[in-house]
Design a protein around this motif. Structure first.
Motif, PDB file in Angstrom:
ATOM      1  N   GLY A 163      50.937  52.157  45.481  1.00  0.00           N
ATOM      2  CA  GLY A 163      50.796  53.563  45.125  1.00  0.00           C
ATOM      3  C   GLY A 163      49.417  53.997  44.674  1.00  0.00           C
ATOM      4  O   GLY A 163      48.498  53.208  44.487  1.00  0.00           O
ATOM      5  N   ASP A 164      49.299  55.309  44.475  1.00  0.00           N
ATOM      6  CA  ASP A 164      48.028  55.987  44.208  1.00  0.00           C
ATOM      7  C   ASP A 164      47.024  55.681  45.316  1.00  0.00           C
ATOM      8  O   ASP A 164      45.927  55.172  45.093  1.00  0.00           O
ATOM      9  CB  ASP A 164      47.473  55.630  42.831  1.00  0.00           C
ATOM     10  CG  ASP A 164      48.061  56.521  41.740  1.00  0.00           C
ATOM     11  OD1 ASP A 164      48.977  57.311  42.044  1.00  0.00           O
ATOM     12  OD2 ASP A 164      47.602  56.424  40.587  1.00  0.00           O
ATOM     13  N   PHE A 165      47.439  56.049  46.513  1.00  0.00           N
ATOM     14  CA  PHE A 165      46.599  55.850  47.684  1.00  0.00           C
ATOM     15  C   PHE A 165      45.524  56.929  47.782  1.00  0.00           C
ATOM     16  O   PHE A 165      44.484  56.714  48.396  1.00  0.00           O
ATOM     17  CB  PHE A 165      47.464  55.858  48.940  1.00  0.00           C
ATOM     18  CG  PHE A 165      48.611  54.891  48.857  1.00  0.00           C
ATOM     19  CD1 PHE A 165      48.408  53.601  48.394  1.00  0.00           C
ATOM     20  CD2 PHE A 165      49.892  55.267  49.220  1.00  0.00           C
ATOM     21  CE1 PHE A 165      49.454  52.695  48.302  1.00  0.00           C
ATOM     22  CE2 PHE A 165      50.950  54.374  49.136  1.00  0.00           C
ATOM     23  CZ  PHE A 165      50.726  53.087  48.675  1.00  0.00           C
ATOM     24  N   VAL A 166      45.782  58.083  47.182  1.00  0.00           N
ATOM     25  CA  VAL A 166      44.838  59.202  47.220  1.00  0.00           C
ATOM     26  C   VAL A 166      44.414  59.544  45.794  1.00  0.00           C
ATOM     27  O   VAL A 166      44.853  58.956  44.830  1.00  0.00           O
ATOM     28  CB  VAL A 166      45.462  60.427  47.913  1.00  0.00           C
ATOM     29  CG1 VAL A 166      45.840  60.087  49.347  1.00  0.00           C
ATOM     30  CG2 VAL A 166      46.686  60.930  47.150  1.00  0.00           C
ATOM     31  N   GLY A 167      43.526  60.549  45.692  1.00  0.00           N
ATOM     32  CA  GLY A 167      43.028  60.964  44.392  1.00  0.00           C
ATOM     33  C   GLY A 167      41.721  60.279  44.055  1.00  0.00           C
ATOM     34  O   GLY A 167      41.517  59.091  44.359  1.00  0.00           O
ATOM     35  N   ASN A 217      39.969  66.974  36.142  1.00  0.00           N
ATOM     36  CA  ASN A 217      39.218  66.397  37.255  1.00  0.00           C
ATOM     37  C   ASN A 217      40.151  65.863  38.328  1.00  0.00           C
ATOM     38  O   ASN A 217      39.919  66.049  39.532  1.00  0.00           O
ATOM     39  CB  ASN A 217      38.314  65.263  36.759  1.00  0.00           C
ATOM     40  CG  ASN A 217      37.038  65.783  36.122  1.00  0.00           C
ATOM     41  OD1 ASN A 217      36.608  66.892  36.385  1.00  0.00           O
ATOM     42  ND2 ASN A 217      36.427  64.974  35.275  1.00  0.00           N
ATOM     43  N   ALA A 218      41.212  65.191  37.893  1.00  0.00           N
ATOM     44  CA  ALA A 218      42.176  64.643  38.847  1.00  0.00           C
ATOM     45  C   ALA A 218      42.896  65.757  39.588  1.00  0.00           C
ATOM     46  O   ALA A 218      43.121  65.675  40.805  1.00  0.00           O
ATOM     47  CB  ALA A 218      43.183  63.751  38.120  1.00  0.00           C
ATOM     48  N   ALA A 219      43.255  66.821  38.870  1.00  0.00           N
ATOM     49  CA  ALA A 219      43.946  67.949  39.498  1.00  0.00           C
ATOM     50  C   ALA A 219      43.053  68.627  40.542  1.00  0.00           C
ATOM     51  O   ALA A 219      43.529  69.053  41.600  1.00  0.00           O
ATOM     52  CB  ALA A 219      44.388  68.947  38.439  1.00  0.00           C
ATOM     53  N   LYS A 220      41.756  68.706  40.248  1.00  0.00           N
ATOM     54  CA  LYS A 220      40.827  69.304  41.204  1.00  0.00           C
ATOM     55  C   LYS A 220      40.779  68.486  42.490  1.00  0.00           C
ATOM     56  O   LYS A 220      40.775  69.041  43.603  1.00  0.00           O
ATOM     57  CB  LYS A 220      39.428  69.397  40.591  1.00  0.00           C
ATOM     58  CG  LYS A 220      38.396  70.014  41.524  1.00  0.00           C
ATOM     59  CD  LYS A 220      37.038  70.152  40.845  1.00  0.00           C
ATOM     60  CE  LYS A 220      36.013  70.782  41.805  1.00  0.00           C
ATOM     61  NZ  LYS A 220      34.686  70.957  41.168  1.00  0.00           N
ATOM     62  N   VAL A 221      40.773  67.168  42.342  1.00  0.00           N
ATOM     63  CA  VAL A 221      40.742  66.312  43.525  1.00  0.00           C
ATOM     64  C   VAL A 221      42.043  66.427  44.314  1.00  0.00           C
ATOM     65  O   VAL A 221      42.032  66.371  45.549  1.00  0.00           O
ATOM     66  CB  VAL A 221      40.473  64.843  43.134  1.00  0.00           C
ATOM     67  CG1 VAL A 221      40.431  63.963  44.376  1.00  0.00           C
ATOM     68  CG2 VAL A 221      39.166  64.723  42.375  1.00  0.00           C
ATOM     69  N   GLY A 232      31.737  67.466  47.132  1.00  0.00           N
ATOM     70  CA  GLY A 232      31.769  68.476  46.084  1.00  0.00           C
ATOM     71  C   GLY A 232      32.759  68.164  44.981  1.00  0.00           C
ATOM     72  O   GLY A 232      33.119  69.051  44.194  1.00  0.00           O
ATOM     73  N   LEU A 233      33.169  66.907  44.875  1.00  0.00           N
ATOM     74  CA  LEU A 233      34.099  66.496  43.827  1.00  0.00           C
ATOM     75  C   LEU A 233      33.325  66.198  42.544  1.00  0.00           C
ATOM     76  O   LEU A 233      32.103  66.040  42.567  1.00  0.00           O
ATOM     77  CB  LEU A 233      34.887  65.271  44.299  1.00  0.00           C
ATOM     78  CG  LEU A 233      35.733  65.504  45.560  1.00  0.00           C
ATOM     79  CD1 LEU A 233      36.369  64.201  46.023  1.00  0.00           C
ATOM     80  CD2 LEU A 233      36.790  66.567  45.313  1.00  0.00           C
TER      81      LEU A 233
END
Length: 246
Positions: free
Chosen positions: A34-38, A80-84, A233-234
């Motif tokens: 899990g957590d493949f993205v972000g 920051n995580a929510a933005k990504v 732009g992250l």
């Protein structure tokens, strides 16, 4: 030989390095926890890669960042995580999002539990940050061995017959034989975003026949991964932390 990789976080460079290392060291099957993205800048490539592994029989379970891609509310997520997450949603095809949504929270096989966060409430995403939480997780499953991620730091817990839980910090490259007289919980660390002061990617190899576990640290091109984050732009913080391993 089973390779266990977790918390890839869209870090292509780290995943490529770990997969190559695992192949060289005899990995025959793979489990992705899990957590493949972000956080990282290559979510589409990572998902395509994992879909190919899934088609070949790999084990995959869902992480909280994966869920956030298709879930409407993310109240507990760092800004920051929510933005990504919002950026990631725009990068994925409907088919890739559907792939994440279809992932199970847990997988049990051969007396082993695979889960992202914990066994007592897999959908609650509670952290295992000590012996108390490890014991709670071990008591919540009948499996003798649990593999989970979420913590981004390698750790090994074991419970004796009397239920007492102890923690052990594995040394990278050193094999550990898991006694069948104890129950075990292994956190192999993070592939894409280590947080123990070591920027090298982290994963584990497990030999189920010999019951031998080995964690590995794999150097990768974190500078390129960081440059991609900035180019997308992250938040710059997410790029900077890769070189520090925090």
């Amino acid at each position: 030989m089973l390779a266990i990789l977790t918390d890839i976080h869209a870090n292509r460079e780290a995943l490529e390095a770990c997969l190559a290392h695992a192949k060289r060291h005899g990995a025959e099957r793979y489990a992705f926890l899990g957590d493949f993205v972000g956080y990282g800048a290559d979510p589409s490539w990572v998902i395509d890669t994992l879909q190919a592994f899934a088609a070949q029989g790999a084990i995959l379970v869902m992480g909280n960042h994966d869920q956030a891609v298709f879930q409407a509310t993310r109240d507990n997520m760092h800004p920051n995580a929510a933005k990504v997450v919002e950026w990631t949603k725009a990068q994925l095809t409907p088919e890739q999002t559907a792939f994440l949504q279809a992932l199970p929270l847990t997988h049990e096989e051969d007396d082993i539990l695979f889960v992202h966060a914990n066994a007592w409430q897999p959908s609650g995403w509670g952290y295992i940050d000590g012996c108390m939480e490890a014991g709670r997780s071990l008591r919540a499953t009948r499996c003798a061995l649990t593999f989970c991620g979420h913590m981004h730091q390698p750790m090994l817990y074991h419970a004796a017959i009397n239920g007492q839980v102890a923690a052990f910090q594995p040394v990278a490259g050193t094999s550990i034989r898991l006694s069948n007289r104890r129950r075990w919980l292994c956190i192999p660390g993070a592939v894409g975003q280590p947080r123990d002061g070591n920027p090298a990617a982290c994963y584990a190899l497990y030999d189920p026949l010999e019951m031998v576990l080995t964690t590995h640290r794999v150097a990768y091109d974190h500078a390129t991964a960081a440059q991609k984050i900035l180019a997308a732009g992250l938040p710059a913080f997410l790029a900077d932390r890769l070189s520090r391993g925090d």
